[in-house]
Design a protein around this motif. Structure first.
Motif, PDB file in Angstrom:
ATOM      1  N   PHE A 110      86.191  11.214 -67.875  1.00  0.00           N
ATOM      2  CA  PHE A 110      85.382  10.940 -66.692  1.00  0.00           C
ATOM      3  C   PHE A 110      84.698   9.586 -66.866  1.00  0.00           C
ATOM      4  O   PHE A 110      84.036   9.334 -67.882  1.00  0.00           O
ATOM      5  N   VAL A 111      84.886   8.706 -65.904  1.00  0.00           N
ATOM      6  CA  VAL A 111      84.214   7.404 -65.953  1.00  0.00           C
ATOM      7  C   VAL A 111      83.165   7.400 -64.842  1.00  0.00           C
ATOM      8  O   VAL A 111      83.505   7.569 -63.665  1.00  0.00           O
ATOM      9  N   PRO A 112      81.877   7.256 -65.187  1.00  0.00           N
ATOM     10  CA  PRO A 112      80.831   7.312 -64.161  1.00  0.00           C
ATOM     11  C   PRO A 112      81.092   6.255 -63.080  1.00  0.00           C
ATOM     12  O   PRO A 112      81.467   5.123 -63.402  1.00  0.00           O
ATOM     13  N   VAL A 147      79.225   5.502 -73.860  1.00  0.00           N
ATOM     14  CA  VAL A 147      78.515   6.179 -72.785  1.00  0.00           C
ATOM     15  C   VAL A 147      78.843   7.658 -72.893  1.00  0.00           C
ATOM     16  O   VAL A 147      79.981   8.063 -72.686  1.00  0.00           O
ATOM     17  N   GLY A 148      77.848   8.454 -73.300  1.00  0.00           N
ATOM     18  CA  GLY A 148      78.075   9.884 -73.486  1.00  0.00           C
ATOM     19  C   GLY A 148      77.743  10.297 -74.900  1.00  0.00           C
ATOM     20  O   GLY A 148      78.337   9.780 -75.854  1.00  0.00           O
ATOM     21  N   THR A 206      72.991   5.065 -66.259  1.00  0.00           N
ATOM     22  CA  THR A 206      73.542   3.733 -66.007  1.00  0.00           C
ATOM     23  C   THR A 206      73.780   3.547 -64.513  1.00  0.00           C
ATOM     24  O   THR A 206      74.388   4.402 -63.876  1.00  0.00           O
ATOM     25  N   VAL A 207      73.295   2.427 -63.969  1.00  0.00           N
ATOM     26  CA  VAL A 207      73.537   2.199 -62.537  1.00  0.00           C
ATOM     27  C   VAL A 207      74.480   1.033 -62.285  1.00  0.00           C
ATOM     28  O   VAL A 207      75.095   0.934 -61.225  1.00  0.00           O
ATOM     29  N   GLU A 208      74.625   0.159 -63.273  1.00  0.00           N
ATOM     30  CA  GLU A 208      75.420  -1.034 -63.006  1.00  0.00           C
ATOM     31  C   GLU A 208      75.797  -1.704 -64.335  1.00  0.00           C
ATOM     32  O   GLU A 208      75.048  -1.645 -65.306  1.00  0.00           O
ATOM     33  N   ILE A 209      76.989  -2.304 -64.351  1.00  0.00           N
ATOM     34  CA  ILE A 209      77.381  -3.089 -65.526  1.00  0.00           C
ATOM     35  C   ILE A 209      77.670  -4.506 -65.037  1.00  0.00           C
ATOM     36  O   ILE A 209      78.445  -4.719 -64.101  1.00  0.00           O
ATOM     37  N   THR A 210      77.018  -5.472 -65.672  1.00  0.00           N
ATOM     38  CA  THR A 210      77.174  -6.866 -65.226  1.00  0.00           C
ATOM     39  C   THR A 210      77.443  -7.746 -66.443  1.00  0.00           C
ATOM     40  O   THR A 210      77.535  -7.247 -67.565  1.00  0.00           O
ATOM     41  N   ASP A 211      77.537  -9.048 -66.215  1.00  0.00           N
ATOM     42  CA  ASP A 211      77.683  -9.980 -67.332  1.00  0.00           C
ATOM     43  C   ASP A 211      76.422  -9.946 -68.188  1.00  0.00           C
ATOM     44  O   ASP A 211      75.308  -9.893 -67.665  1.00  0.00           O
ATOM     45  N   GLY A 212      76.604  -9.995 -69.513  1.00  0.00           N
ATOM     46  CA  GLY A 212      75.437 -10.022 -70.390  1.00  0.00           C
ATOM     47  C   GLY A 212      75.013 -11.448 -70.681  1.00  0.00           C
ATOM     48  O   GLY A 212      75.772 -12.396 -70.433  1.00  0.00           O
ATOM     49  N   ALA A 213      73.805 -11.585 -71.233  1.00  0.00           N
ATOM     50  CA  ALA A 213      73.325 -12.909 -71.615  1.00  0.00           C
ATOM     51  C   ALA A 213      73.714 -13.200 -73.056  1.00  0.00           C
ATOM     52  O   ALA A 213      74.187 -14.275 -73.396  1.00  0.00           O
TER      53      ALA A 213
END
Lengths: 849, 112
Positions: A110-112, A147-148, A206-213
């Motif tokens: 399962f992928v959120p 995640v999990g 987790t609500v969002e995955i974006t580019d990291g710094a």
């Protein structure tokens, strides 16, 4: 009957095995497997990171498809079913007809559904291909997040940590393993996991995955916090793969999964569903044991056994996560109305145990064990079989105190139907029957019943049942060495060491009876040598040595001996080779290169041995101990010194190790191998101790064997420095010397070791018995007191004079007769040497004539 | 079978045989295994192991199985009773036992 199986995972393959055993006539079986390889062991998938190959994980016995006639199509996904025409269409357009269809399609991770979940370097953890992707990505990453925080998530975190990454676990629930353990258990588990260097973040949505710094990805959580990492693995549960069922109007369960009845039949009578894709009474099962049970039921039902029925499954589990024991039984959370619980927590050792009982305290209905799960087997049986609890059930989980034994289960209390091994559904009755059939070791039981052969969690209980049954049958559970010693080899070793016993006479006087025999004397000789390492032909030790050790050579069928000089690592100089050749020529010996990379010289008479060895010693050679139950050879490939692929100096290490352990007497012979890279030219994984160079050091494998029952060695530790490697080998060998039975190679010793590889790792790597320093010191003593036995023998007149054919004559033994073959000698066959006396009176005529 | 006086051959000194081991001696040309069990007990049997035809029994390990004082053949580990030469596992592979005595620190053997 045409049978099509869709899916070749663990459960799909179990179905095929069951079907094969049922021997259905005229069955035409086709298997569609979406993956590029046949069924493999997903339960032990994380071992892929510890060096196991896809082949090692395979569940398909060699020749299985050839023998059964079943046909397997790889990379063949079933894309459609025509229930009216009874056909299956593959993604490639092939159409196959069926009479009965079995869906074993498993599940998908399962992928959120959060934005960014499809970014590059985001993975799921399910197939070997997933793991290959993770390995590749791990090599160019510094950090990873899983995640999990469930069972699979923690397995996955271990994998990331093994890849050398800074590892995080993000869990939506307030605790780890929310399904299996309670709050207190989750807390202990968390602190143990964190102590291993994994950072745990609970209550994170987790609500969002974006580019990291600072890293490739940034995970943004609902509470506004965030976490950055280079790779992300989703392991947040699984979903049954029921899309084929949905497309073709088969009934599905309320929470997904293909609905099945007690016979694992779907709403279409000709279609079965088994394993993770199936929903029985709206429940799906993500463990392998219920899947295997469904496979058995479906196969039997399909074969006409209409009473075969699935009755639900116990979701109790025991596992080791990153070395931490976690177990959960039945109603672990204590949700049953009126139930009571007993808890024990040790914050120092980080152990948490809880049992849940019925309201009247008489029956066990659930348990949680974290940090130590020794009681799992007992508790599970109590819960499953409704065995009455003792008056004070708390003692079941309290540590044993002085003089008070823990209340055991008493395997006698179990009914014959009690399931002992849930993975392979082996009952107590089946184990007892196997004992009756002659299986009296764990290794034999595993081979004939498969009990303990999958996850291994039940091995201690299987052992208990086996011993109890043997005792009941009056079979000698005793492991007495022989009629002279009512002790096992292991016990004798202990008595010798603790009692500082230096001779056989003393051992016999204090712990034995009679004169001794050809079993106990060599065993005692070996133990005395392992402990004190005195010269084996000393007056009071010589009479214990069997012929090979007494004459320091291997006796051959005609009474002649072989001569094997040591060539450490298989390395020999031209002068050395010439010297060996000259000796062989002078004494007319047969020469052969051995599998251990040295040279055997055959056909020496006993009185020739000291002269031969005198010349070999003068040329710089030493005894090769080919006659002893001791270190034989350290085989090596040529390594980085010459080989263009070499990563490590395998010859250098092999020479060093052979010189370190030469002369070590052990329960049986010991062979080593050292390979300079993963091409493994030295076949190290077939040796008792195998070492393979990596770009970071050395990987250590143990307990392999060639010979009668080949066994691949298992990885004990990776990327070791030479010092760490030697330290671990010291401990491993001495632990083997101390605990093995006589004539037990490391491979059988390992197969019979309760607790298996995990236990061995605990002892050798984590020093769980507190023995490491002692084992190392004992090995160092053996190393420091090494002597070339042949050198001592030829220079000690009283010993040297024992090497003669006749005490009263210098004649040669006329029973040793050679003929020539391919330019060398060989022993004459009886028909080639009429002079050789036969037996009885004819013998007398022949010799006196 | 005729009754003839025993022919005694002096084979070695007592101290030439380490306690609980054997040696091989030639007595009238026949290889004989002579054993010393403990310090004072001596036995002699044929040295040739009938199963292999090799002259090796003196090199076997000495001990007891129940009431039998035995040597185990170094080749196939079958046991021979030292007092009568009977092979415990396979009586058809038994060997002859011979007479031994000790005189003035010397070991003497006579066939039969």
């Amino acid at each position: 009957m045409k049978i099509i199986v869709v899916g070749h995972g663990m459960v799909g393959h179990k179905f095929l095995e069951e079907l094969h055993q049922l021997n259905l006539p005229h069955a035409e079986v086709s298997v569609l497997c979406e993956e590029p390889r046949p069924a493999y062991d997903r339960v032990h998938l994380s071992e892929f990171f510890a060096g196991k190959s896809a082949e090692d994980l395979s569940l398909v016995a060699p020749g299985f498809f050839g023998q059964t006639g079943f046909s397997l199509r790889l990379k063949a996904r079933a894309s459609a079913i025509d229930r009216r025409k009874k056909t299956v269409t593959t993604a490639d357009g092939e159409v196959l007809a069926y009479d009965k269809l079995v869906l074993a399609t498993g599940s998908v991770p399962f992928v959120p559904p959060v934005s960014g979940n499809d970014r590059a370097d985001c993975f799921v953890y399910r197939t070997i291909e997933d793991l290959e992707g993770m390995t590749e990505c791990g090599a160019r990453s510094q950090s990873g997040v899983v995640v999990g925080g469930g069972l699979l998530g923690l397995e996955c975190a271990k994998a990331l940590r093994d890849l050398g990454l800074e590892t995080h676990v993000v869990e939506f629930a307030p605790r780890l393993m929310a399904v299996q353990v309670d709050d207190d258990g989750g807390r202990v588990l968390r602190s143990k996991i964190e102590a291993l260097g994994v950072q745990v973040h609970t209550n994170r949505n987790t609500v969002e995955i974006t580019d990291g710094a600072r890293a490739r990805h940034r995970m943004v959580f609902a509470d506004g916090s965030h976490l950055e990492a280079d790779m992300i693995v989703f392991s947040a549960g699984i979903r049954p793969r029921d899309e084929l069922a949905r497309q073709h109007a088969l009934a599905v369960g309320a929470r997904g999964g293909i609905a099945v009845d007690d016979h694992c039949r779907t709403s279409d009578r000709d279609i079965y569903a088994i394993g993770e894709c199936a929903a029985w009474k709206d429940q799906t099962f993500g463990l392998v044991a219920p899947g295997y049970e469904m496979a058995r039921v479906a196969a039997r039902h399909l074969a006409g056994q209409s009473d075969a029925a699935f009755a639900g499954a116990d979701m109790s589990t025991k596992l080791k996560l990153m070395g931490v024991d976690v177990a959960s039984i039945g109603d672990a959370q204590g949700k049953t109305p009126g139930c009571r619980s007993f808890r024990y927590a040790d914050e120092l050792k980080q152990i948490y145990k809880k049992i849940v009982t019925s309201a009247d305290g008489k029956r066990l209905i659930g348990a949680v064990l974290v940090g130590n799960a020794d009681e799992y087997g007992t508790l599970l049986q109590m819960a499953q079989n409704g065995i009455a609890l003792p008056a004070a059930p708390e003692f079941l989980i309290l540590p044993a105190s002085d003089g008070q034994a823990k209340p055991g289960l008493g395997v006698d209390a179990l009914p014959d139907s009690a399931q002992i091994c849930s993975c392979n559904n082996v009952s107590k009755g089946q184990i007892c029957a196997a004992v009756e059939g002659g299986a009296t070791t764990i290794g034999e039981l595993k081979a004939c019943t498969k009990a303990g052969a999958t996850c291994g969690g039940c091995v201690p209980l299987v052992t208990q049942v086996m011993k109890a049954e043997m005792a009941r049958r009056g079979m000698a559970v005793n492991n007495h060495l022989c009629e002279h010693f009512a002790h096992s080899r292991q016990a004798l070793y202990h008595l010798v060491r603790v009692g500082q016993i230096k001779t056989f006479d003393e051992l016999l006087a204090r712990h034995g009876q009679g004169l001794g025999c050809d079993i106990c004397k060599p065993t005692a000789a070996s133990i005395l040598a392992s402990c004190w390492n005195d010269f084996v032909l000393k007056d009071d030790l010589a009479s214990l040595q069997d012929s090979n050790d007494y004459f320091l050579g291997n006796i051959q069928k005609d009474g002649s001996y072989s001569v094997v000089p040591r060539m450490a690592g298989g390395e020999v100089t031209p002068d050395g080779l010439i010297a060996v050749g000259q000796v062989a020529k002078k004494y007319g010996l047969y020469t052969k290169v051995t599998g251990g990379q040295r040279i055997d010289l055959f056909g020496a008479r006993v009185e020739q041995l000291p002269f031969i060895w005198e010349e070999l010693i003068a040329a710089g050679f030493e005894s090769g101990h080919a006659y002893g139950k001791s270190l034989r050879t350290v085989k090596s490939c040529v390594g980085s010194t010459w080989c263009r692929y070499g990563v490590g100096d395998s010859v250098g290490l092999a020479v060093e190790l052979e010189n370190r352990y030469k002369g070590l007497r052990a329960p049986h012979k010991i062979k080593f191998g050292v390979s300079g890279c993963t091409r493994e030219c030295a076949e190290a994984q077939g040796k008792d101790v195998g070492i393979i160079a990596t770009d970071k050091g050395w990987n250590l494998y143990v307990c392999g064997n060639g010979g009668m029952k080949p066994r691949h060695a298992e990885l004990l530790a990776s990327d070791l420095s030479k010092e760490a490697l030697v330290q671990l080998i010291d401990r491993f060998l001495m632990f083997y010397v101390r605990t093995a039975d006589r004539l037990q190679r490391t491979s059988t010793w390992r197969d019979n070791l309760e607790g298996g590889l995990d236990y061995l790792k605990d002892v050798v790597l984590n020093d769980s018995l507190g023995l490491a320093a002692e084992l190392e010191a004992q090995m160092q003593h053996v190393v420091d007191s090494y002597q070339c036995e042949w050198k001592t023998a030829v220079t000690t007149p009283d010993v040297r004079k024992r090497f003669r054919s006749f005490v009263n004559s210098d004649k040669a033994d006329e029973h040793i007769v050679f003929v020539e073959e391919r330019g060398q000698i060989r022993p004459a066959r009886p028909d080639e040497c009429p002079a050789t006396p036969a037996t009885g009176d004819a013998a007398e005529l022949a010799t006196t004539a | 079978m005729s009754i003839e006086p025993l022919v005694w051959t002096t084979v070695c000194a007592v101290d030439d045989i380490l306690p609980d081991t054997g040696v091989c001696a030639l007595a009238e040309g026949r290889p004989v295994a002579v054993f010393r069990v403990g310090h004072t007990q001596f036995y002699a049997i044929d040295n040739v192991d009938p199963k292999s035809g090799a002259s090796v029994l003196s090199r076997g390990l000495v001990g007891n199985l129940g009431k039998h004082v035995v040597v185990a053949s170094p080749l196939y580990k079958n046991h021979f009773d030292l007092s009568d030469g009977v092979c415990l596992e396979a009586p058809e592979h038994s060997v002859r036992a011979h007479s031994v005595r000790v005189e003035d620190g010397r070991v003497l053997v006579a066939l039969g």
